[in-house]
Design a protein around this motif. Structure first.
Motif, PDB file in Angstrom:
ATOM      1  N   VAL C  47       0.830  -1.213   0.000  1.00  0.00           N
ATOM      2  CA  VAL C  47       0.000   0.000   0.000  1.00  0.00           C
ATOM      3  C   VAL C  47       0.863   1.260   0.000  1.00  0.00           C
ATOM      4  O   VAL C  47       0.425   2.322  -0.463  1.00  0.00           O
ATOM      5  CB  VAL C  47      -0.995   0.038   1.196  1.00  0.00           C
ATOM      6  CG1 VAL C  47      -1.942  -1.159   1.151  1.00  0.00           C
ATOM      7  CG2 VAL C  47      -0.267   0.097   2.536  1.00  0.00           C
ATOM      8  N   PHE C  48       2.099   1.148   0.511  1.00  0.00           N
ATOM      9  CA  PHE C  48       2.988   2.323   0.526  1.00  0.00           C
ATOM     10  C   PHE C  48       3.304   2.816  -0.884  1.00  0.00           C
ATOM     11  O   PHE C  48       3.668   3.973  -1.072  1.00  0.00           O
ATOM     12  CB  PHE C  48       4.298   1.989   1.248  1.00  0.00           C
ATOM     13  CG  PHE C  48       4.152   1.805   2.749  1.00  0.00           C
ATOM     14  CD1 PHE C  48       3.471   2.729   3.524  1.00  0.00           C
ATOM     15  CD2 PHE C  48       4.713   0.700   3.384  1.00  0.00           C
ATOM     16  CE1 PHE C  48       3.353   2.558   4.900  1.00  0.00           C
ATOM     17  CE2 PHE C  48       4.600   0.518   4.758  1.00  0.00           C
ATOM     18  CZ  PHE C  48       3.913   1.459   5.518  1.00  0.00           C
ATOM     19  N   GLN C  54       5.175  11.451  -2.890  1.00  0.00           N
ATOM     20  CA  GLN C  54       6.480  10.801  -2.952  1.00  0.00           C
ATOM     21  C   GLN C  54       7.435  11.738  -3.670  1.00  0.00           C
ATOM     22  O   GLN C  54       7.109  12.269  -4.730  1.00  0.00           O
ATOM     23  CB  GLN C  54       6.378   9.455  -3.690  1.00  0.00           C
ATOM     24  CG  GLN C  54       5.509   8.433  -2.955  1.00  0.00           C
ATOM     25  CD  GLN C  54       5.376   7.124  -3.731  1.00  0.00           C
ATOM     26  OE1 GLN C  54       6.342   6.644  -4.315  1.00  0.00           O
ATOM     27  NE2 GLN C  54       4.174   6.555  -3.726  1.00  0.00           N
ATOM     28  N   ASP C  55       8.600  11.963  -3.089  1.00  0.00           N
ATOM     29  CA  ASP C  55       9.597  12.860  -3.668  1.00  0.00           C
ATOM     30  C   ASP C  55      10.970  12.220  -3.482  1.00  0.00           C
ATOM     31  O   ASP C  55      11.480  12.150  -2.367  1.00  0.00           O
ATOM     32  CB  ASP C  55       9.540  14.220  -2.957  1.00  0.00           C
ATOM     33  CG  ASP C  55      10.570  15.197  -3.503  1.00  0.00           C
ATOM     34  OD1 ASP C  55      11.397  14.789  -4.363  1.00  0.00           O
ATOM     35  OD2 ASP C  55      10.569  16.362  -3.069  1.00  0.00           O
ATOM     36  N   ASP C  95      -4.791   9.166   2.145  1.00  0.00           N
ATOM     37  CA  ASP C  95      -3.344   9.268   2.013  1.00  0.00           C
ATOM     38  C   ASP C  95      -2.853   8.778   0.646  1.00  0.00           C
ATOM     39  O   ASP C  95      -1.677   8.902   0.329  1.00  0.00           O
ATOM     40  CB  ASP C  95      -2.659   8.435   3.107  1.00  0.00           C
ATOM     41  CG  ASP C  95      -2.928   8.985   4.492  1.00  0.00           C
ATOM     42  OD1 ASP C  95      -2.687  10.184   4.699  1.00  0.00           O
ATOM     43  OD2 ASP C  95      -3.414   8.226   5.354  1.00  0.00           O
ATOM     44  N   LEU C  96      -3.762   8.195  -0.133  1.00  0.00           N
ATOM     45  CA  LEU C  96      -3.360   7.611  -1.415  1.00  0.00           C
ATOM     46  C   LEU C  96      -3.537   8.600  -2.560  1.00  0.00           C
ATOM     47  O   LEU C  96      -4.372   9.503  -2.492  1.00  0.00           O
ATOM     48  CB  LEU C  96      -4.181   6.346  -1.700  1.00  0.00           C
ATOM     49  CG  LEU C  96      -4.173   5.283  -0.586  1.00  0.00           C
ATOM     50  CD1 LEU C  96      -5.031   4.090  -0.992  1.00  0.00           C
ATOM     51  CD2 LEU C  96      -2.761   4.844  -0.251  1.00  0.00           C
ATOM     52  N   PRO C 112     -12.772   6.720 -10.124  1.00  0.00           N
ATOM     53  CA  PRO C 112     -11.586   6.322  -9.364  1.00  0.00           C
ATOM     54  C   PRO C 112     -11.152   4.890  -9.691  1.00  0.00           C
ATOM     55  O   PRO C 112     -11.995   3.995  -9.789  1.00  0.00           O
ATOM     56  CB  PRO C 112     -12.035   6.445  -7.905  1.00  0.00           C
ATOM     57  CG  PRO C 112     -13.516   6.377  -7.935  1.00  0.00           C
ATOM     58  CD  PRO C 112     -13.966   6.885  -9.275  1.00  0.00           C
ATOM     59  N   SER C 113      -9.858   4.701  -9.881  1.00  0.00           N
ATOM     60  CA  SER C 113      -9.335   3.348 -10.126  1.00  0.00           C
ATOM     61  C   SER C 113      -9.135   2.591  -8.812  1.00  0.00           C
ATOM     62  O   SER C 113      -9.182   1.364  -8.780  1.00  0.00           O
ATOM     63  CB  SER C 113      -7.998   3.426 -10.858  1.00  0.00           C
ATOM     64  OG  SER C 113      -8.164   3.990 -12.136  1.00  0.00           O
ATOM     65  N   ILE C 114      -8.867   3.347  -7.737  1.00  0.00           N
ATOM     66  CA  ILE C 114      -8.610   2.693  -6.448  1.00  0.00           C
ATOM     67  C   ILE C 114      -9.917   2.260  -5.803  1.00  0.00           C
ATOM     68  O   ILE C 114     -10.840   3.057  -5.655  1.00  0.00           O
ATOM     69  CB  ILE C 114      -7.832   3.639  -5.508  1.00  0.00           C
ATOM     70  CG1 ILE C 114      -6.410   3.824  -6.042  1.00  0.00           C
ATOM     71  CG2 ILE C 114      -7.816   3.094  -4.080  1.00  0.00           C
ATOM     72  CD1 ILE C 114      -5.524   4.693  -5.182  1.00  0.00           C
ATOM     73  N   ARG C 115      -9.976   0.987  -5.480  1.00  0.00           N
ATOM     74  CA  ARG C 115     -11.147   0.444  -4.795  1.00  0.00           C
ATOM     75  C   ARG C 115     -10.654  -0.170  -3.491  1.00  0.00           C
ATOM     76  O   ARG C 115      -9.936  -1.166  -3.498  1.00  0.00           O
ATOM     77  CB  ARG C 115     -11.818  -0.632  -5.645  1.00  0.00           C
ATOM     78  CG  ARG C 115     -12.155  -0.103  -7.047  1.00  0.00           C
ATOM     79  CD  ARG C 115     -12.321  -1.224  -8.041  1.00  0.00           C
ATOM     80  NE  ARG C 115     -12.281  -0.670  -9.401  1.00  0.00           N
ATOM     81  CZ  ARG C 115     -12.954  -1.169 -10.421  1.00  0.00           C
ATOM     82  NH1 ARG C 115     -13.720  -2.229 -10.272  1.00  0.00           N
ATOM     83  NH2 ARG C 115     -12.868  -0.618 -11.615  1.00  0.00           N
ATOM     84  N   VAL C 116     -11.002   0.453  -2.386  1.00  0.00           N
ATOM     85  CA  VAL C 116     -10.584  -0.071  -1.089  1.00  0.00           C
ATOM     86  C   VAL C 116     -11.507  -1.231  -0.726  1.00  0.00           C
ATOM     87  O   VAL C 116     -12.734  -1.093  -0.753  1.00  0.00           O
ATOM     88  CB  VAL C 116     -10.624   1.030  -0.006  1.00  0.00           C
ATOM     89  CG1 VAL C 116     -10.246   0.448   1.362  1.00  0.00           C
ATOM     90  CG2 VAL C 116      -9.662   2.164  -0.383  1.00  0.00           C
ATOM     91  N   VAL C 117     -10.902  -2.378  -0.449  1.00  0.00           N
ATOM     92  CA  VAL C 117     -11.672  -3.579  -0.124  1.00  0.00           C
ATOM     93  C   VAL C 117     -11.200  -4.120   1.221  1.00  0.00           C
ATOM     94  O   VAL C 117     -10.078  -3.841   1.654  1.00  0.00           O
ATOM     95  CB  VAL C 117     -11.503  -4.672  -1.204  1.00  0.00           C
ATOM     96  CG1 VAL C 117     -12.051  -4.206  -2.542  1.00  0.00           C
ATOM     97  CG2 VAL C 117     -10.041  -5.085  -1.342  1.00  0.00           C
ATOM     98  N   ASN C 118     -12.067  -4.877   1.891  1.00  0.00           N
ATOM     99  CA  ASN C 118     -11.611  -5.474   3.135  1.00  0.00           C
ATOM    100  C   ASN C 118     -10.895  -6.791   2.847  1.00  0.00           C
ATOM    101  O   ASN C 118     -10.839  -7.254   1.713  1.00  0.00           O
ATOM    102  CB  ASN C 118     -12.757  -5.622   4.152  1.00  0.00           C
ATOM    103  CG  ASN C 118     -13.805  -6.621   3.695  1.00  0.00           C
ATOM    104  OD1 ASN C 118     -13.484  -7.610   3.037  1.00  0.00           O
ATOM    105  ND2 ASN C 118     -15.059  -6.367   4.047  1.00  0.00           N
TER     106      ASN C 118
END
Lengths: 130, 101, 135
Positions: C47-48, C54-55, C95-96, C112-118
């Motif tokens: 996930v990081f 990010q720099d 944070d993403l 959104p492409s990001i799908r937070v799942v459990n």
């Protein structure tokens, strides 16, 4: 059944290429097919002919070369990963203006597309890494 | 539809085995290989979690186990030692393989 | 080559400390040309890879995180991020990075492409693939 194999760690430091080798031998012995092994990340270093392990140790590169030749396995080294790590065949060395090449017999350098193609064309994709 | 999961890390060095256990489904198999075999020994917290994994079959690669001086008598109950031929057979019996690197 | 398979790229490692995240992304980019059903999974330290801001100027390494935002143009639109992995690391979806794609089936609406799942959903996604590539 057709197996595709990914080796994603270098020889000697990690056991991955050994485990993959034993898996492939066992698969072939059981009558399965292993059309291709794809070497990625530091796994590309398996394909250098310049390694000189001690006499009483296994020679990982030679073992792969022999197995590949005996069973017609396509041993593919990823070009992008190989260029980063200094693994070259004759064509690449000349194209990049380098004074030597180091790829071992039985291996060839090609693109990442070969990895995806292997995933599409085989029944099981097995990854050995760290 | 089931998965063969392989774990090659000691559970005392990384959380890989724990993560694999958290994602294994009923009918799946977990095979411990390389340093992963240290996770198969009884008497640890992870061993309890392994033993509690319902419907997941547990295997360990015997060559890796004996290489590291671990007697099969010390394995978690129900964990089966197999050789490379057994590893290949497991891969054919499941629909996919997932390496937890 | 006409058969479409479900490919899952499993990302469990942080960026920069090792090369796995970058070389995983390189496979995704090449793989996009093969017209397969591609999903990306981000769990554990993976996930990081998706963190904002990010720099890498200070370490002399290429910042490859912007490439994730370009993947939508290659029809790579399913980024499954595990909620438990975020929470364990003191992170939330905020944070993403904002990663989106234009949905050609819905008048090119930006989604959104990001799908937070459990965790259970992630396990089910993993168990529904033809090919799992682990990094």
């Amino acid at each position: 059944m057709k197996f595709g194999i990914v080796v994603s760690e270098g020889p000697y430091t990690h056991q991955a290429s050994d485990t993959a080798y034993h898996f492939v031998k066992a698969a072939l012995a059981a009558g399965h097919e292993v059309p291709r092994v794809f070497f990625y990340h530091d796994g590309v270093n398996v394909g250098t002919r310049l390694s000189i392990p001690p006499q009483d140790e296994r020679n990982i590169q030679k073992n792969w070369t022999a197995l590949g030749q005996e069973h017609g396995i396509d041993l593919v080294i990823c070009i992008a990963a190989a260029q980063r790590r200094g693994l070259l065949d004759e064509n690449e060395a000349s194209r990049q203006g380098k004074d030597a090449n180091n790829i071992a017999e039985g291996f060839r350098i090609s693109g990442l597309g070969q990895l995806i193609e292997m995933g599409i064309q085989t029944d099981r994709l097995m990854t050995f890494g760290d | 539809m089931s998965t063969l999961h392989t774990v090659n890390k000691s559970p005392f060095a990384t959380t890989t085995l724990a993560s694999c256990l958290n994602h294994a489904l009923e009918g799946d198999a977990i095979l411990l290989i390389e340093d992963g075999v240290y996770g198969g020994v009884v008497g640890t917290e992870l061993a309890k979690a392994l033993a509690a994994a319902k419907g997941v079959s547990l295997y360990v690669l015997s060559g890796d186990l004996t290489a590291r001086g671990i007697d099969t008598a010390r394995l978690v109950k129900g964990m089966k030692p197999i050789d490379y031929a057994g590893f290949v057979a497991l891969a054919t019996e499941h629909d996919r393989a997932q390496a937890w690197l | 080559m006409s058969e479409i398979k479900k490919f899952l790229y499993v990302n469990r490692k942080a960026p920069y400390g090792t090369i796995y995240a970058l070389e995983s992304l390189e496979v995704v980019l090449i793989g996009a040309a093969f017209d397969q059903d591609v999903s990306l999974a981000f769990l554990d330290d993976g996930v990081f890879q998706l963190l904002k801001k990010q720099d890498t100027a200070g370490i002399g390494v290429k910042n490859f995180s912007p490439t994730f935002r370009a993947l939508g143009d290659y029809d790579v639109t399913k980024f499954y991020v595990e909620q438990e992995s975020l929470t364990e690391r003191g992170l939330t979806a905020d944070d993403l990075m904002d990663i989106t794609y234009e949905d050609e089936d819905d008048d090119y609406e930006e989604k959104p492409s990001i799908r937070v799942v459990n965790r259970d959903e992630m396990a089910a996604i993993m168990g529904d693939q033809d090919v799992v590539l682990s990094f």
